[in-house]
Design a protein around this motif. Sequence first.
Motif, PDB file in Angstrom:
ATOM      1  N   GLY A 210       0.824  -1.000   0.161  1.00  0.00           N
ATOM      2  CA  GLY A 210       0.064  -0.019  -0.084  1.00  0.00           C
ATOM      3  C   GLY A 210       0.792   1.279  -0.017  1.00  0.00           C
ATOM      4  O   GLY A 210       0.761   1.936   0.997  1.00  0.00           O
ATOM      5  N   PRO A 211       1.462   1.750  -1.025  1.00  0.00           N
ATOM      6  CA  PRO A 211       2.534   2.829  -1.140  1.00  0.00           C
ATOM      7  C   PRO A 211       1.293   3.947  -1.157  1.00  0.00           C
ATOM      8  O   PRO A 211       0.450   4.131  -1.680  1.00  0.00           O
ATOM      9  CB  PRO A 211       3.318   2.652  -2.378  1.00  0.00           C
ATOM     10  CG  PRO A 211       2.372   1.770  -3.257  1.00  0.00           C
ATOM     11  CD  PRO A 211       1.743   0.668  -2.392  1.00  0.00           C
ATOM     12  N   ARG A 212       1.787   4.944  -0.224  1.00  0.00           N
ATOM     13  CA  ARG A 212       1.214   6.247   0.181  1.00  0.00           C
ATOM     14  C   ARG A 212       2.034   7.435   0.022  1.00  0.00           C
ATOM     15  O   ARG A 212       3.181   7.061   0.496  1.00  0.00           O
ATOM     16  CB  ARG A 212       0.340   6.190   1.249  1.00  0.00           C
ATOM     17  CG  ARG A 212      -0.612   4.915   1.464  1.00  0.00           C
ATOM     18  CD  ARG A 212      -1.367   5.100   2.692  1.00  0.00           C
ATOM     19  NE  ARG A 212      -2.363   6.397   2.676  1.00  0.00           N
ATOM     20  CZ  ARG A 212      -3.594   6.257   2.105  1.00  0.00           C
ATOM     21  NH1 ARG A 212      -4.075   5.128   1.486  1.00  0.00           N
ATOM     22  NH2 ARG A 212      -4.501   7.327   1.874  1.00  0.00           N
ATOM     23  N   TRP A 213       1.759   8.212  -0.539  1.00  0.00           N
ATOM     24  CA  TRP A 213       2.519   9.580  -0.426  1.00  0.00           C
ATOM     25  C   TRP A 213       2.048  10.584   0.732  1.00  0.00           C
ATOM     26  O   TRP A 213       0.874  10.989   0.571  1.00  0.00           O
ATOM     27  CB  TRP A 213       2.439  10.473  -1.808  1.00  0.00           C
ATOM     28  CG  TRP A 213       3.028   9.579  -2.912  1.00  0.00           C
ATOM     29  CD1 TRP A 213       2.551   8.673  -3.748  1.00  0.00           C
ATOM     30  CD2 TRP A 213       4.146   9.500  -3.224  1.00  0.00           C
ATOM     31  NE1 TRP A 213       3.271   8.098  -4.599  1.00  0.00           N
ATOM     32  CE2 TRP A 213       4.389   8.626  -4.096  1.00  0.00           C
ATOM     33  CE3 TRP A 213       5.605  10.117  -2.759  1.00  0.00           C
ATOM     34  CZ2 TRP A 213       5.732   8.144  -4.880  1.00  0.00           C
ATOM     35  CZ3 TRP A 213       6.951   9.631  -3.173  1.00  0.00           C
ATOM     36  CH2 TRP A 213       6.972   8.649  -4.316  1.00  0.00           C
ATOM     37  N   LEU A 214       2.964  10.920   1.704  1.00  0.00           N
ATOM     38  CA  LEU A 214       2.605  11.972   2.810  1.00  0.00           C
ATOM     39  C   LEU A 214       2.380  13.196   2.252  1.00  0.00           C
ATOM     40  O   LEU A 214       3.266  13.905   1.470  1.00  0.00           O
ATOM     41  CB  LEU A 214       3.671  11.655   3.734  1.00  0.00           C
ATOM     42  CG  LEU A 214       3.074  12.261   5.227  1.00  0.00           C
ATOM     43  CD1 LEU A 214       2.075  11.535   5.866  1.00  0.00           C
ATOM     44  CD2 LEU A 214       4.483  12.283   6.180  1.00  0.00           C
ATOM     45  N   ARG A 215       1.233  14.039   2.481  1.00  0.00           N
ATOM     46  CA  ARG A 215       1.180  15.240   2.091  1.00  0.00           C
ATOM     47  C   ARG A 215       2.113  16.193   2.739  1.00  0.00           C
ATOM     48  O   ARG A 215       2.233  16.034   4.027  1.00  0.00           O
ATOM     49  CB  ARG A 215      -0.314  15.698   2.308  1.00  0.00           C
ATOM     50  CG  ARG A 215      -1.343  14.960   1.424  1.00  0.00           C
ATOM     51  CD  ARG A 215      -2.520  15.906   1.293  1.00  0.00           C
ATOM     52  NE  ARG A 215      -2.868  16.411   2.545  1.00  0.00           N
ATOM     53  CZ  ARG A 215      -3.830  15.843   3.700  1.00  0.00           C
ATOM     54  NH1 ARG A 215      -4.313  14.637   3.226  1.00  0.00           N
ATOM     55  NH2 ARG A 215      -4.089  16.548   4.678  1.00  0.00           N
ATOM     56  N   ARG A 216       2.614  17.077   1.903  1.00  0.00           N
ATOM     57  CA  ARG A 216       3.636  18.044   2.799  1.00  0.00           C
ATOM     58  C   ARG A 216       3.013  19.075   3.770  1.00  0.00           C
ATOM     59  O   ARG A 216       3.727  19.362   4.887  1.00  0.00           O
ATOM     60  CB  ARG A 216       4.407  18.770   2.078  1.00  0.00           C
ATOM     61  CG  ARG A 216       5.529  18.135   1.190  1.00  0.00           C
ATOM     62  CD  ARG A 216       6.287  19.112  -0.035  1.00  0.00           C
ATOM     63  NE  ARG A 216       7.368  18.336  -0.590  1.00  0.00           N
ATOM     64  CZ  ARG A 216       7.800  18.879  -1.759  1.00  0.00           C
ATOM     65  NH1 ARG A 216       7.493  20.034  -2.198  1.00  0.00           N
ATOM     66  NH2 ARG A 216       8.759  18.312  -2.317  1.00  0.00           N
ATOM     67  N   ASP A 217       1.742  19.308   3.365  1.00  0.00           N
ATOM     68  CA  ASP A 217       1.017  20.220   4.550  1.00  0.00           C
ATOM     69  C   ASP A 217       0.303  19.490   5.487  1.00  0.00           C
ATOM     70  O   ASP A 217      -0.414  20.189   6.303  1.00  0.00           O
ATOM     71  CB  ASP A 217       0.141  21.265   3.470  1.00  0.00           C
ATOM     72  CG  ASP A 217      -0.961  20.328   2.910  1.00  0.00           C
ATOM     73  OD1 ASP A 217      -0.821  18.955   2.952  1.00  0.00           O
ATOM     74  OD2 ASP A 217      -2.104  21.005   2.373  1.00  0.00           O
ATOM     75  N   SER A 218       0.466  18.270   5.549  1.00  0.00           N
ATOM     76  CA  SER A 218      -0.379  17.501   6.695  1.00  0.00           C
ATOM     77  C   SER A 218       0.115  17.972   8.039  1.00  0.00           C
ATOM     78  O   SER A 218       1.552  17.849   8.293  1.00  0.00           O
ATOM     79  CB  SER A 218      -0.144  16.101   6.342  1.00  0.00           C
ATOM     80  OG  SER A 218       1.088  15.513   6.396  1.00  0.00           O
ATOM     81  N   SER A 219      -0.648  18.011   9.103  1.00  0.00           N
ATOM     82  CA  SER A 219      -0.217  18.171  10.396  1.00  0.00           C
ATOM     83  C   SER A 219      -1.105  17.443  11.462  1.00  0.00           C
ATOM     84  O   SER A 219      -2.225  17.111  10.948  1.00  0.00           O
ATOM     85  CB  SER A 219      -0.004  19.754  10.811  1.00  0.00           C
ATOM     86  OG  SER A 219      -1.428  20.243  10.662  1.00  0.00           O
TER      87      SER A 219
END
Lengths: 576, 68
Positions: free
Chosen positions: A79-88
Motif C-alpha cells: 500500500g504505497p502512500r504519499w504523505l502530504r507536505r502540508d499535513s499536520s
Amino acid sequence: MSLSFANPAGFWALLALPILLGIHLLQRQSRRVVTSTMFLFDTLTPVSVEGRRIERLRNSLPLWLQLAAVVLLACILAGPRWLRRDSSQRVVVVLDSSVSMGAFRDELARALPAHLQTLTRVAARTEWHLLETDPARPTLYAGTELDALLAAAKAWVPHLGKHDFAPTLNVARGLAREAGVTVFVTDRRTDVPAGVEILAVGHPLDNCGWVGVSVNGDRWRALVQNHSATSQTRSWHIETESGASAETSLTLAPGQIRTLGGTLPAGKNRCELVLSKDGFALDDRLPLVRPEPKRVALAVNGDKSWDAFFNHLTGSLPDVDVASGTARADIRLEARAPAPAANPAEGRAIIFLSAPNSTTNLAGEPLAENNPLTAGLVWNGLLCKQTDPFMHQDGDETLVWQGDRPLIFLRGGRAERSLYVNFDVRQSNADRLPAFVVLLNRFVESIRAEKVSFERRNVETNQALEVAGDQAGPPLGMSGGGDASRAPFSPGFFEVRQGDRPLLEGAAHFADARESDFKAAETFDTLEGKSSQMAARNSRDDFLWPVLALALGALFLANWAATGRGPRGVRGGVAG
Amino acid sequence: MIRFAAPEWALLALLLVVVAVAWRRLQLWLPLRATCLGLLVLALMQPEIRRLGKGLDLWTARPRRRTA
C-alpha cells in the motif's frame, strides 16, 4: 511528499520469491506421449529425464515474468502512500498519575518512544502535548520535539491514588480536536471516552505491602496484605536510627490480610516497619511516629448540681486536661441561667442552660441545620423540657431546632465562637443520645485543630494537612521544601514549621490498597489501527497503483502465453 | 456493508472475456487463472467495508441567554 506504506506487512509476500525459485529448481515430471513415429525426436533435447529432482536453474522467460509478478504484488499489498507536505497532526499524551504507574517506569520508557515514533511518521508535522491526569498539575510539555516530550515523561513521577481520569481526558480530546490523537498511557484496561486510544504498559506483579497502621500509646498494629494471586513469603523487621530488629518470616495466602503488632522501640519517637522488597516499593516501608496529640485544656464552671454531668463529659473527651483556672483554658464548660446572662462568653466555651425543673416536654421534632458539626447525626428521640431559653441574638448560628426554638446554636466570632446548649441537659436524655455526644466531641476537636501547638501524628501519603499556625507569624513550611497543606507523596518522615517553631512532626505511609493490586495490570495498545487511520488521513494513495495492478495482470497473461505455447508440458515452468 | 470505491473497473472483466475468447491458448477459463484475474479486477474496484465504531459521546450545549 515522502513515500510511506500503509501496510508494510505486505512485503512478506516477497517470501514467495525463494519458493518460486525452489519450484523452478525442480525437474518437471516426464509425461508419456503415444506417437506413430520417432524420426523427429533426435532434434529435441529432453528437458527433463529424471522426474522431480533438483537440477540447475535454467534461465527462462516464465521464470522472470513470475519473479516480476511477485515483486509487483508485494508492492501493491504494501500500500504505497504519499504523505502530504502540508499535513499536520496534534498528539496529546495523557499519563495516568496513579502511583501504580511508578512500578512500570522502565516499561514506559521503552514503550513510549516506540509507539510515538510510529505516530511521527504519519504526518509531515506533529505537535506534541504531554499531560497527566492530575488536573491540578500543569502541562508537562507542549511543542514539536518528540525527544523533549520523552525527557519530560522520563522525569515525571506519578503521585495520586485512585482518581477520575475523565476530566483530563476530556481536556485532552479538546486539545487534539478531530484531526489529532489522544493517547492515554496507563497500566491496565480501563473505560475511556470515545476517541481516546490506550497504551497500557503494565503487567501483573506479585506485590505484598503494608495497607494500614494504628498506634495507641506504645502499641502499634499494622496490616500487611498479599495482593497477588499466589501465596507469597516475605520477611519484615523494624528499623530505627540506631539499628534494625531481626528479620521475621511471613507467608501470606492469595489476598490474605494479616495484622502484625508490637511495641514502639523504647526512647524512640520514630521507627519504620520494613517488608522485603518486591516490584512495587511504595508499600514496602511504613514509617511510624509516636503520636503526641495537641492537648486541650478545659475549665469547668458550674454549681455542684452540674458536677456529675461535667465529670462524665470531661471523662469522655480524649486528650483533654482539666485546668484549675479559666485563664489558661482553651475551652470552658459553663452552666448558666437563661437570663440575664445571655452575653457572649469570653473565649471559647460550651454554655449549658441551667433552668428550674419543668414538667412540660418541649413540643416538636428536633431538626438539624446543614453544618459540619451536625453532619450525619440523627436527633430523633431527644427529649427536652420546656424551660426559659437563652435569648436569641443577631448572628447566632442555629445547629438544631425543636419547633421554633433554637435548641443548640453557635454564638460569637471566630476567636470567641461558643456552643450554646439551649435546654437543660440534666432534665433531658441528651447525655445518652449519640448525636449530642458526637456534636460536643466535634466542637472540642474543632478547637483542638485551631490551637497553635506542637503535635506528632501518623498520616497517609498525600493526605490533606490542617496545621494551625500563628496568624501574625511567617508562612508554614514543610521540611524538604514541599507544600505544607499536604503530606508528602512518598512514604517518609516530615516536619511542618512556622519559622523556627515546629508545629507538626509526622510520618506519611502509603495505604491505598487499590493501587497496590496489580492483578489487573496488562500490556496492550489500541494505537495500531489509529496510526493507519492517521496515515490515510494525512496522505494520498499512490496514483500509479492501478497502473501497477494492470501491469501485474499483463504479467499474468504474458506468463500464461509463454507457458501455453507448443506441445503441452514440453515448455516447462510454472503455468499457474 | 461492502461498497466499491471504483466500480468502473468492472468493465475490465468484460475486456478479459473478450481476450479469453480471442486468444484461446491463454486458457483463461482455467479455475486458477480465472480466480487470479477476478481478484485483480476486484482489487481495482477497491471494495470497502464500513464498520461501526465503538460509539461516540454526544455533547449538547444550550446557551443560557434569554434570547436563545
